[in-house]
Design a protein around this motif. Structure first.
Motif, PDB file in Angstrom:
ATOM      1  N   GLY A 112       0.006   3.053  -3.212  1.00  0.00           N
ATOM      2  CA  GLY A 112      -1.238   3.896  -2.886  1.00  0.00           C
ATOM      3  C   GLY A 112      -2.300   3.146  -2.270  1.00  0.00           C
ATOM      4  N   PRO A 113      -3.474   3.865  -1.686  1.00  0.00           N
ATOM      5  CA  PRO A 113      -4.583   3.140  -1.159  1.00  0.00           C
ATOM      6  C   PRO A 113      -5.343   2.213  -2.068  1.00  0.00           C
ATOM      7  N   THR A 114      -5.872   1.381  -1.650  1.00  0.00           N
ATOM      8  CA  THR A 114      -6.284   0.165  -2.447  1.00  0.00           C
ATOM      9  C   THR A 114      -8.008   0.770  -2.717  1.00  0.00           C
ATOM     10  N   ALA A 115      -8.418   1.604  -1.897  1.00  0.00           N
ATOM     11  CA  ALA A 115      -9.841   2.014  -1.871  1.00  0.00           C
ATOM     12  C   ALA A 115     -10.086   3.502  -2.053  1.00  0.00           C
TER      13      ALA A 115
ATOM     14  N   ILE B  63       0.896  -1.004  -0.025  1.00  0.00           N
ATOM     15  CA  ILE B  63      -0.032  -0.139  -0.056  1.00  0.00           C
ATOM     16  C   ILE B  63       0.933   1.188  -0.015  1.00  0.00           C
TER      17      ILE B  63
END
Lengths: 87, 550
Positions: free
Chosen positions: A84-87, A80
């Motif tokens: 980067g963010p997954t959501a 992550i």
């Protein structure tokens, strides 16, 4: 099954914006994990990184895997951080 | 709303100037990170996984339209076009550059806002019932007391280096919308038999790795003694709270160790020995603060208001659904309290784009008196909407993705940022909330009121312990698992939920929640919420549903 080779790399957060960065072979910091210097043992590199407080915050060692020329972090937290963010 | 005086404004300007110099010295290497960290944290600037995160204080969740416009502007100019409203009624920006932070704090100061005491071992933002001052079910508006506590606690020299952070919540309503029982100090306004205003004082509540429901330390504290009594509690905590172990440093651990009776004795002894005079609230002082919260010029309802509303409800089922769930009774005839859900199914809970914030700022002026509230459940409140205006308000909200009719329902999920952003987290919260809200959206109206809360680690920013259903992310050998609790409540019947069983894999969360809900729907009696059902039937039916008979 694709063969993986395990290495270590040094990561930190960039002082100016906090972005995750990776220590490169020439002692610079890159925001791309693919630029990280891959090491069997990163103890010496970590000491050098810790002596660079103007550019990087809190350097530490991470495990990375290389498969088909692609460097990727091991573990969800570092994945992550790298992508980067997954959501 | 409270407005800053000249002293407040000058102080903030000086603080921004000091901070700007600190950032300059950090960027030029004159300050190390070890030296700079406490300075940035004292100004609300954290370092998270991907960037710096700035947490901006929203005192007791109250905002003006202009303040919200500034928050939108900051999101647009300095972040990625959105902000995240938190379970402490604050806002966080996730993608901040250090060099921009002096300009951001200077911009905030122009609208009487700051990020002071949103970090560190001090008294944090005072939180409150987001319906304060407008709900028909409260005995008196608690906001003036929140403001009094805010002024007293801001930069209090004795309480700036406490053993650990300290959170105070205030409510005056029958229903607790501020999770008062799980704060270090909880205050419920009440009247005594003589009709005088005072507070029931709770102490030692908290979540985190040791969830504890606060205990009553004083049944009735006359209002004039509010600050001196708070000061006595803080002094006892400051002296006896543990500083050797961060996990045992909150006041709840002290109260647990002493027992509430000894804690009460210690506080009463300290209180008796104190000179109350400088802190006792004079009626004139309270009256002066109350003027800032005087009711606006409400218009009397017109004769055709209800007819217009009834016609809209009959004509538009989607509006009727929103009205049913997102509109609450106002204390003034002809007005309503509207909840703007920041929980559209499948989206991150609590996020709002700059455009949405600008729209809400406009709407709270067009359909109110230019004020709004942030809830600890990560939604926004328009406190003063004329009932006749609700149909047009809803259409404007719905067109901007803000019209979700789920306030208080299963998809109105609290979730912390989790491992997608937070450096403390062990597991992700947002994707779990997104999948679960999509999954539950169809059946949530059958289920009725339901509080689902998700935390990505045991620090419990997502309040999972007090969710009717709580979900806690844990790391097992590098894999995300989720421990589920059931039967918790943050209302007046506050309770810590019971662990259902071993943690489940991320892909099994929705199925496990379905099974818990099936048990609840099958077992509940009329009007019974899930915590009440849990108290009545116990944990076993829920455990059996998820894990099978033993």
């Amino acid at each position: 099954m694709i063969a993986e080779t395990k290495y270590q790399a040094v990561t930190a957060n960039r002082v100016q914006d906090g972005v995750p960065v990776y220590l490169t072979r020439d002692g610079e910091w890159s925001s791309r994990i693919g630029d990280a210097e891959l090491l069997e043992d990163c103890a010496d590199a970590l000491v050098k990184a810790q002596a660079d407080p103007l550019r990087a915050i809190g350097p530490y060692a991470i495990d990375v895997a290389v498969a088909e020329g692609e460097v990727r972090p091991v573990g969800l937290r570092e994945t992550i951080r790298a992508y980067g963010p997954t959501a | 709303m409270y407005r800053y005086d000249e002293f407040d404004r000058r102080f903030l300007q000086e603080r921004v100037a000091q901070y700007s110099d600190q950032v300059r010295r950090r960027l030029t290497g004159q300050l190390t990170e070890d030296e700079f960290r406490p300075l940035r944290l004292r100004n609300g600037l954290y370092l998270q996984l991907h960037a710096y995160m700035l947490r901006v204080s929203i005192p007791y969740g109250a905002l003006s339209a202009n303040q919200l416009r500034m928050l939108a502007d900051i999101a647009r100019r300095y972040d990625r076009g959105y902000g995240h409203f938190t379970t402490r009624q604050n806002i966080q920006y996730n993608w901040i550059k250090l060099e921009d932070t002096p300009a951001i704090l200077a911009a905030l100061a122009t609208v009487e806002m700051h990020a002071i005491q949103t970090s560190g071992n001090c008294i944090r933002n005072i939180t409150a019932d987001p319906f304060a001052g407008v709900t028909a079910e409260e005995i008196e508006d608690p906001r003036p007391y929140c403001e009094i506590i805010r002024q007293w606690s801001t930069l209090h020299p004795e309480f700036s280096w406490l053993p650990r952070k300290f959170k105070i919540a205030v409510s005056a309503a029958i229903h607790d919308r501020a999770a008062v029982h799980v704060h270090d100090i909880g205050l419920y306004l009440r009247r005594n038999e003589a009709g005088e205003i005072g507070f029931q004082v709770l102490v030692g509540g908290g979540l985190g790795r040791t969830p504890i429901i606060g205990k009553v330390i004083r049944e009735f504290l006359p209002r004039q003694h509010l600050l001196s009594y708070l000061e006595a509690i803080l002094r006892v905590y400051n002296e006896y709270g543990r500083r050797d172990n961060i996990y045992k440093a909150r006041i709840k651990i002290l109260v647990q160790a002493l027992g509430i009776d000894k804690m009460r004795d210690a506080v009463e002894t300290e209180w008796s020995a104190m000179d109350h005079t400088p802190l006792d609230l004079q009626d004139e002082t309270v009256a002066e603060i109350m003027q800032h919260f005087a009711p606006p010029a409400y218009a009397p309802p017109s004769e055709d208001d209800d007819a217009r509303l009834s016609a809209a409800l009959a004509a538009d089922p989607a509006f009727a659904l929103w009205f049913e769930h997102n509109v609450a009774a106002h204390k003034v005839p002809g007005y309503a309290i509207a909840t703007i859900s920041l929980k559209p199914a499948g989206k991150p809970p609590g996020d709002a784009t700059a455009e949405q914030m600008d729209l809400v700022a406009e709407l709270c002026e067009s359909f109110g008196f230019g004020e709004l509230r942030v809830t600890h459940e990560q939604n926004l409140i328009l406190p003063d909407v004329r009932r006749a205006d609700l149909p047009i308000l809803w259409r404007r909200l719905d067109a901007a993705g803000l019209g979700t009719a789920n306030a208080g329902l299963a998809s109105d999920i609290i979730a912390c940022p989790g491992l997608d952003y937070c450096s403390l987290a062990n597991a992700r919260s947002i994707p779990v909330a997104e999948k679960l809200s999509l999954h539950l959206a169809e059946r949530e109206h059958e289920i009725g009121p339901m509080k689902i809360k998700i935390s990505g680690c045991i620090n419990a920013c997502g309040h999972h312990h007090v969710g009717h259903i709580g979900i806690l992310g844990v790391d097992k050998n590098g894999e995300e698992f989720y421990q589920i609790t059931v039967g918790g409540s943050a209302d007046r019947d506050a309770a810590v939920g019971g662990i259902v069983g071993r943690a489940v894999a991320a892909e099994d969360v929705n199925g496990a929640i379905d099974k818990l809900l099936d048990v609840y729907l099958k077992t509940r009696t009329d009007g019974e919420d899930l915590p009440a059902t849990y108290r009545r039937v116990g944990a076993e039916p829920f455990k059996e549903a998820v894990y099978g008979a033993r």
